[in-house]
Design a protein around this motif. Structure first.
Motif, mmCIF file in Angstrom:
data_model
loop_
_atom_site.group_PDB
_atom_site.id
_atom_site.type_symbol
_atom_site.label_atom_id
_atom_site.label_comp_id
_atom_site.label_asym_id
_atom_site.label_seq_id
_atom_site.Cartn_x
_atom_site.Cartn_y
_atom_site.Cartn_z
ATOM 1 N N ASP A 48 0.849 -1.187 0.000
ATOM 2 C CA ASP A 48 0.000 0.000 0.000
ATOM 3 C C ASP A 48 0.888 1.241 0.000
ATOM 4 O O ASP A 48 1.637 1.470 0.945
ATOM 5 N N PRO A 49 0.829 2.061 -1.061
ATOM 6 C CA PRO A 49 1.702 3.236 -1.114
ATOM 7 C C PRO A 49 1.292 4.341 -0.141
ATOM 8 O O PRO A 49 2.031 5.291 0.066
ATOM 9 N N GLU A 50 0.144 4.220 0.477
ATOM 10 C CA GLU A 50 -0.328 5.251 1.395
ATOM 11 C C GLU A 50 0.129 5.030 2.839
ATOM 12 O O GLU A 50 -0.259 5.770 3.723
ATOM 13 N N GLN A 51 0.916 4.003 3.102
ATOM 14 C CA GLN A 51 1.377 3.738 4.459
ATOM 15 C C GLN A 51 2.340 4.824 4.908
ATOM 16 O O GLN A 51 3.032 5.441 4.100
ATOM 17 N N GLN A 52 2.385 5.002 6.210
ATOM 18 C CA GLN A 52 3.288 5.996 6.785
ATOM 19 C C GLN A 52 4.735 5.516 6.632
ATOM 20 O O GLN A 52 5.023 4.341 6.850
ATOM 21 N N PRO A 53 5.650 6.382 6.280
ATOM 22 C CA PRO A 53 7.056 5.959 6.202
ATOM 23 C C PRO A 53 7.612 5.688 7.599
ATOM 24 O O PRO A 53 7.134 6.230 8.597
ATOM 25 N N VAL A 54 8.611 4.837 7.647
ATOM 26 C CA VAL A 54 9.240 4.494 8.918
ATOM 27 C C VAL A 54 10.151 5.649 9.335
ATOM 28 O O VAL A 54 10.952 6.146 8.544
ATOM 29 N N ASP A 55 9.991 6.084 10.563
ATOM 30 C CA ASP A 55 10.795 7.180 11.083
ATOM 31 C C ASP A 55 12.228 6.703 11.317
ATOM 32 O O ASP A 55 12.465 5.611 11.855
ATOM 33 N N GLY A 56 13.203 7.518 10.920
ATOM 34 C CA GLY A 56 14.610 7.161 11.102
ATOM 35 C C GLY A 56 14.982 7.017 12.562
ATOM 36 O O GLY A 56 15.811 6.184 12.936
ATOM 37 N N LEU A 57 14.368 7.807 13.424
ATOM 38 C CA LEU A 57 14.645 7.715 14.858
ATOM 39 C C LEU A 57 14.160 6.378 15.421
ATOM 40 O O LEU A 57 14.807 5.791 16.289
ATOM 41 N N HIS A 58 13.032 5.891 14.893
ATOM 42 C CA HIS A 58 12.521 4.587 15.333
ATOM 43 C C HIS A 58 13.502 3.469 14.955
ATOM 44 O O HIS A 58 13.774 2.569 15.761
ATOM 45 N N VAL A 59 14.030 3.534 13.751
ATOM 46 C CA VAL A 59 15.011 2.549 13.315
ATOM 47 C C VAL A 59 16.262 2.635 14.181
ATOM 48 O O VAL A 59 16.843 1.617 14.573
ATOM 49 N N LEU A 60 16.685 3.861 14.492
ATOM 50 C CA LEU A 60 17.859 4.054 15.342
ATOM 51 C C LEU A 60 17.650 3.417 16.712
ATOM 52 O O LEU A 60 18.541 2.751 17.239
ATOM 53 N N TRP A 61 16.469 3.573 17.290
ATOM 54 C CA TRP A 61 16.183 2.968 18.598
ATOM 55 C C TRP A 61 16.207 1.444 18.523
ATOM 56 O O TRP A 61 16.687 0.774 19.440
ATOM 57 N N ILE A 62 15.705 0.896 17.428
ATOM 58 C CA ILE A 62 15.716 -0.565 17.285
ATOM 59 C C ILE A 62 17.158 -1.074 17.167
ATOM 60 O O ILE A 62 17.535 -2.063 17.805
ATOM 61 N N VAL A 63 17.964 -0.385 16.367
ATOM 62 C CA VAL A 63 19.363 -0.800 16.212
ATOM 63 C C VAL A 63 20.106 -0.680 17.537
ATOM 64 O O VAL A 63 20.874 -1.572 17.920
ATOM 65 N N LEU A 64 19.860 0.401 18.261
ATOM 66 C CA LEU A 64 20.510 0.574 19.566
ATOM 67 C C LEU A 64 20.046 -0.485 20.564
ATOM 68 O O LEU A 64 20.840 -0.950 21.388
ATOM 69 N N ALA A 65 18.789 -0.899 20.487
ATOM 70 C CA ALA A 65 18.300 -1.964 21.367
ATOM 71 C C ALA A 65 18.984 -3.283 21.046
ATOM 72 O O ALA A 65 19.353 -4.045 21.954
ATOM 73 N N ILE A 66 19.194 -3.569 19.758
ATOM 74 C CA ILE A 66 19.872 -4.803 19.369
ATOM 75 C C ILE A 66 21.331 -4.771 19.826
ATOM 76 O O ILE A 66 21.840 -5.751 20.394
ATOM 77 N N VAL A 67 22.007 -3.647 19.606
ATOM 78 C CA VAL A 67 23.403 -3.518 20.045
ATOM 79 C C VAL A 67 23.496 -3.616 21.566
ATOM 80 O O VAL A 67 24.398 -4.259 22.110
ATOM 81 N N GLY A 68 22.541 -3.006 22.266
ATOM 82 C CA GLY A 68 22.519 -3.098 23.730
ATOM 83 C C GLY A 68 22.321 -4.523 24.208
ATOM 84 O O GLY A 68 22.946 -4.959 25.181
ATOM 85 N N GLY A 69 21.471 -5.281 23.524
ATOM 86 C CA GLY A 69 21.280 -6.686 23.880
ATOM 87 C C GLY A 69 22.538 -7.499 23.671
ATOM 88 O O GLY A 69 22.884 -8.351 24.494
ATOM 89 N N ILE A 70 23.233 -7.235 22.578
ATOM 90 C CA ILE A 70 24.498 -7.931 22.322
ATOM 91 C C ILE A 70 25.516 -7.586 23.401
ATOM 92 O O ILE A 70 26.231 -8.462 23.908
ATOM 93 N N LEU A 71 25.584 -6.303 23.775
ATOM 94 C CA LEU A 71 26.514 -5.898 24.828
ATOM 95 C C LEU A 71 26.167 -6.540 26.172
ATOM 96 O O LEU A 71 27.069 -6.890 26.945
#
Length: 128
Positions: A48-71
């Protein structure tokens, strides 16, 4: 011509590892920030082209959560060993004592020896 140079003692502080860790943290931060930028791709067919785009800050939080879990996992592995005073460097030799699970509680020199020729104590015996 005779030149005299003053010899200075080597530095006592290890700066190499500190610089490597700082460079690693800087590279990780830059790659995380670059990976969180929105992609400039067309919408795939069937989406669906009308979906909201993913916020870059949201992606950053997910990546930081994954890195934090690894740490956290790395800390759970290395902190107890470091607290016991073990050498946790890669490739460090470990002094491992021999263990015999389920064996006798006596030492090897206390094992029973055969009393006479009919005794079954004392080790393996082969007969033809």
């Amino acid at each position: 011509m005779n030149q005299h140079r003053e010899l200075r003692p080597a530095r006592q502080t290890p700066r190499g590892p500190v610089r490597r860790v700082a460079a690693l943290l800087l590279a990780t931060t830059l790659l995380t920030a670059a990976g969180s930028l929105p992609a400039h791709a067309d919408v795939p067919l069937g989406w669906d082209p009308e979906q909201q785009p993913v916020d870059g800050l949201h992606v950053l939080w997910i990546v930081l959560a994954i890195v934090g879990g690894i740490l956290l996992i790395v800390a759970a592995v290395y902190v107890p060993a470091a607290a016991r005073g073990e050498d946790i460097r890669p490739g460090a030799a470990r002094a491992i004592e021999a263990e015999w699970f389920g064996g006798p509680r006596k030492s090897h020199d206390e094992l029973a020896a055969p009393d006479d020729s009919e005794s079954q104590a004392g080790g393996a015996s082969g007969r033809w």
